[in-house]
Write a protein that holds these residues in place. Structure first.
Motif, short mmCIF file in Angstrom:
data_model
loop_
_atom_site.label_atom_id
_atom_site.label_comp_id
_atom_site.label_asym_id
_atom_site.label_seq_id
_atom_site.Cartn_x
_atom_site.Cartn_y
_atom_site.Cartn_z
N ARG A 117 0.86 -1.19 0.00
CA ARG A 117 0.00 0.00 0.00
C ARG A 117 0.88 1.23 0.00
NH1 ARG A 117 -4.24 0.22 4.66
NH2 ARG A 117 -4.43 2.36 3.95
N PRO A 118 0.51 2.26 -0.77
CA PRO A 118 1.33 3.46 -0.76
C PRO A 118 1.39 4.04 0.65
CG PRO A 118 -0.42 3.62 -2.40
CD PRO A 118 -0.67 2.38 -1.63
N ALA A 119 2.56 4.50 1.02
CA ALA A 119 2.76 5.03 2.36
C ALA A 119 1.80 6.18 2.62
CB ALA A 119 4.20 5.50 2.52
N PHE A 122 -1.82 5.83 4.42
CA PHE A 122 -2.06 5.58 5.84
C PHE A 122 -2.39 6.91 6.52
CE2 PHE A 122 0.39 1.97 4.47
CZ PHE A 122 -0.20 0.92 5.11
N ARG B 212 5.38 -0.43 -6.26
CA ARG B 212 4.52 -0.40 -5.07
C ARG B 212 5.34 -0.57 -3.81
NH1 ARG B 212 -1.55 -0.61 -5.65
NH2 ARG B 212 -1.14 0.44 -3.70
N ARG B 215 7.03 2.65 -2.82
CA ARG B 215 6.11 3.70 -2.39
C ARG B 215 5.43 3.35 -1.07
NH1 ARG B 215 4.82 6.13 -7.62
NH2 ARG B 215 6.91 6.86 -8.11
N SER B 216 5.59 2.12 -0.60
CA SER B 216 4.91 1.67 0.62
C SER B 216 5.69 2.15 1.83
CB SER B 216 4.84 0.15 0.62
OG SER B 216 6.12 -0.37 0.93
N PRO B 217 5.11 1.99 3.03
CA PRO B 217 5.86 2.34 4.24
C PRO B 217 7.21 1.63 4.29
CG PRO B 217 3.60 1.86 4.80
CD PRO B 217 3.76 1.53 3.34
N LEU B 218 7.27 0.40 3.81
CA LEU B 218 8.54 -0.33 3.80
C LEU B 218 9.59 0.44 3.00
CD1 LEU B 218 10.09 -3.05 4.39
CD2 LEU B 218 9.48 -3.68 2.08
N THR B 220 9.94 3.61 2.56
CA THR B 220 10.49 4.72 3.34
C THR B 220 11.45 4.20 4.40
OG1 THR B 220 8.24 5.58 3.15
CG2 THR B 220 9.82 6.92 4.34
#
Lengths: 256, 367
Positions: A117-119, A122, B212, B215-218, B220
């Motif tokens: 999911r794109p950060a 959230f 994806r 772009r996910s929390p991972l 970052t």
């Protein structure tokens, strides 16, 4: 009596022949703000690093709420509620100010490993991060890379990261060093706010005596790695040994 | 505060034009690859297009390691090779069919996961340089094994096998009234088209998955680890666990890309998958494109592949065009293509220190 929120027992670290922290036994209670003072090289920052886990002690133990955490990694201690703001600014320079804080929020809420999911989706995480930026007056610069901030703002971001970790134990290492006269009060007010929460423990390394007097419930003094004084502010400040360390006045003269 | 308002405006704009250019170029490349069989109809072009697709995935997954997380690994071709050899051995042993592709690809992925976890857990704690050496050693061992176990791997000669029937040139995807292969825009709808679109779609999906992930929390968190490992640990991230997982993710994607490559080539050998020359290519592609950008991999791969495939032709033409001028045709002799490729790289690195996409977008791990 309940266990102290954080306690060190005979905590010692040696680098080669040099003992940087020497058998420091000290307990800190919830709702208490303790200022740690001492000359440069007294071991204040090293003592912090031992508690937050960046350094492993040569001897001694660290307990949090009665549990031994001496062997835990820094990340496990952060998860257990020990949060630290660093003396030398220690950020993620190329990430934006918002991303810096979001990382800390997301670590607290355990969504780091979410993959697909794109950060930015959230929402609660972003909202919380933004809230901490507002508290530290950094919301105007949220989109800038941390490295582009002026020094004072980087210090504030350092504090924002600590707030975002939502710890039980807040460790501030000279939080206002290098800040301008109009910036420092923002941070000091924030610390004062945390102090009012009786469930939180605050440890603060600070040199400025007016700050110490305004905030401290208790002062401990480190000198050459040893704990040399511990008590209420007025009492400790009046101690000859403190005057000697701080003002360079020999104890007998100060007493006279 | 007026000064912060001023300082916050330009950086947002600074990279914007560059970003638009980069995204436009990448979009154009995507379109060109999507319609490659119709745009470029000779055999060589389809070979180049398929290689570009596979290498975009390979380079992008390597960027996840080197650009996003700051892990330097030389074992990426090893994982690529595992997927390729898995599919190759299965296709040879079980005969052409989808079950062979699945079994071989699956086995490649499993071995890749096991090896990546082992290498990661054992050595991601140590300094970056030691980790790089460990991956180098692992990759060398894999090359020796591939050459020694020649009854399975064909040794230095590699393995030749057949792809699933759908991809045979004789396969008819669409037929006209007479039962002959239908032609669309002058292109026969046969197995070659099917094979290309198999490669294109697999690679497209894998690349999207990578996008994806970053772009996910991972994503970052990975950048945070690259930027300041100690602070990432201090705010509660288990750096070794994150590093190991990203190493495994990159290994799995490289292995899948290897399987796709093996199905397309119908040949697998050390030179097409395991060799260090490929490893260096991937490294250069990521550096030229821009580390830590993902889209940089697309640009880097296209530039390098076009240079590797077409620079000789170009020089041949230039050399014969200048045949009457002294010295120049000698300099432009196709045999000197590596010299010109080298000069091209030096110029690129000089003018785009953070890689093409990285410099244009003001992003990436360098500067």
């Amino acid at each position: 009596m309940t266990a102290p929120s954080i306690e060190t027992r005979d905590l010692t670290i040696r680098f080669g022949g040099h003992t940087a922290v020497d058998a420091v036994s000290c307990a800190f209670q919830p709702g208490e703000l303790t200022v740690i003072v001492g000359p440069n090289g007294a071991g204040k920052t090293t003592y912090f690093s031992l508690i937050s886990g960046q350094l492993a002690p040569s001897e001694g133990r660290i307990l949090k709420g009665g549990d031994d955490i001496t062997r835990l990694s820094p990340s496990a201690r952060a998860k257990a509620g020990i949060g630290r703001a660093f003396q030398l600014t220690n950020l993620f320079p190329k990430l934006s100010v918002l991303e810096n804080v979001r990382l800390a929020v997301q670590a607290k809420h355990g969504i780091g490993p979410r993959l697909f999911r794109p950060a930015s989706s959230f929402r609660t995480v972003a909202d919380k991060a933004y809230q901490h930026l507002k508290a530290t007056r950094l919301d105007d610069v949220a989109g800038l890379p941390a490295a582009a901030l002026p020094h004072g703002d980087q210090r504030k971001l350092e504090v924002a990261l600590l707030l975002a970790m939502e710890p039980d134990i807040f460790m501030f290492d000279e939080p206002t060093a290098g800040m301008s006269v109009d910036e420092a009060p923002v941070i000091l007010e924030l610390i004062d706010e945390i102090r009012k929460d009786t469930s939180k423990t605050v440890l603060l390394v600070e040199h400025k005596m007016d700050v110490v007097r305004a905030l401290a419930d208790r002062i401990i003094v480190l000198n050459n790695g040893e704990l040399v004084a511990d008590g209420p502010p007025e009492e400790v400040i009046a101690m000859p040994i403190v005057r000697e360390i701080y003002l360079g006045i020999p104890a007998d003269e100060a007493a006279a | 505060m007026t000064d912060t308002a001023i300082s916050s405006a330009p950086p947002a704009d600074r990279g914007r034009t560059g970003r638009m250019i980069v995204y436009a170029v990448v979009f154009a490349i995507g379109l060109a690859l999507a319609f490659a069989p119709f745009l470029f109809q000779d055999v060589r072009s389809s070979q180049v297009a398929a290689r570009i697709c596979v290498f975009i995935v390979l380079a992008a997954s390597y960027d996840l390691l080197i650009g996003y997380t700051g892990i330097v690994s030389f074992a990426h071709t090893m994982f690529f090779g595992l997927g390729a050899y898995g599919a190759a051995i299965a296709l040879k042993g079980m005969g052409p069919g989808w079950s062979a592709v699945l079994v071989g690809g699956g086995a490649g992925v499993i071995v890749a996961i096991v090896l990546a976890v082992l290498i990661g857990v054992l050595s991601l704690r140590v300094k970056a340089i030691f980790f790089a050496m460990v991956t180098l050693a692992a990759a060398s061992v894999m090359m020796v094994l591939a050459s020694q176990f020649s009854q399975f791997t064909g040794g230095e000669d590699g393995i030749v096998y057949k792809a699933p029937d759908l991809f045979k040139p004789a396969a008819k995807l669409l037929t006209d009234g007479d039962g002959k292969v239908l032609k669309l825009f002058g292109v026969s709808m046969n197995g070659k088209i099917a094979a290309y679109y198999f490669v294109f779609l697999c690679c497209f999906v894998l690349f999207l998955a990578l996008i994806r992930i970053v772009r996910s929390p991972l994503g970052t968190v990975l950048e945070a680890i690259r930027e300041n490992e100690m602070r990432a640990e201090a705010i509660g991230y288990r750096v070794v666990a994150y590093r190991t997982s990203v190493f495994v993710i990159a290994a799995v994607i490289a292995s899948l890309a290897g399987t796709v490559w093996a199905v397309w080539l119908k040949y697998t050998g050390p030179e097409t998958t395991l060799s260090f020359a490929i490893m260096i290519d991937i490294l250069l592609m990521v550096v030229i494109g821009g580390m830590g950008t993902m889209v940089g991999a697309v640009i880097g791969v296209v530039l390098m592949s076009l240079a590797q495939f077409y620079l000789k032709d170009l020089m041949e033409a230039a050399s014969s065009a200048t045949a009457n001028i002294p010295l120049v045709p000698n300099l432009l002799d196709p045999d000197r293509w590596l010299l010109w490729l080298g000069i091209l790289f030096i110029l690129l690195v000089y003018f785009f220190p953070a890689g093409i996409a990285g410099t244009l977008m003001k992003k990436g791990s360098h500067r």
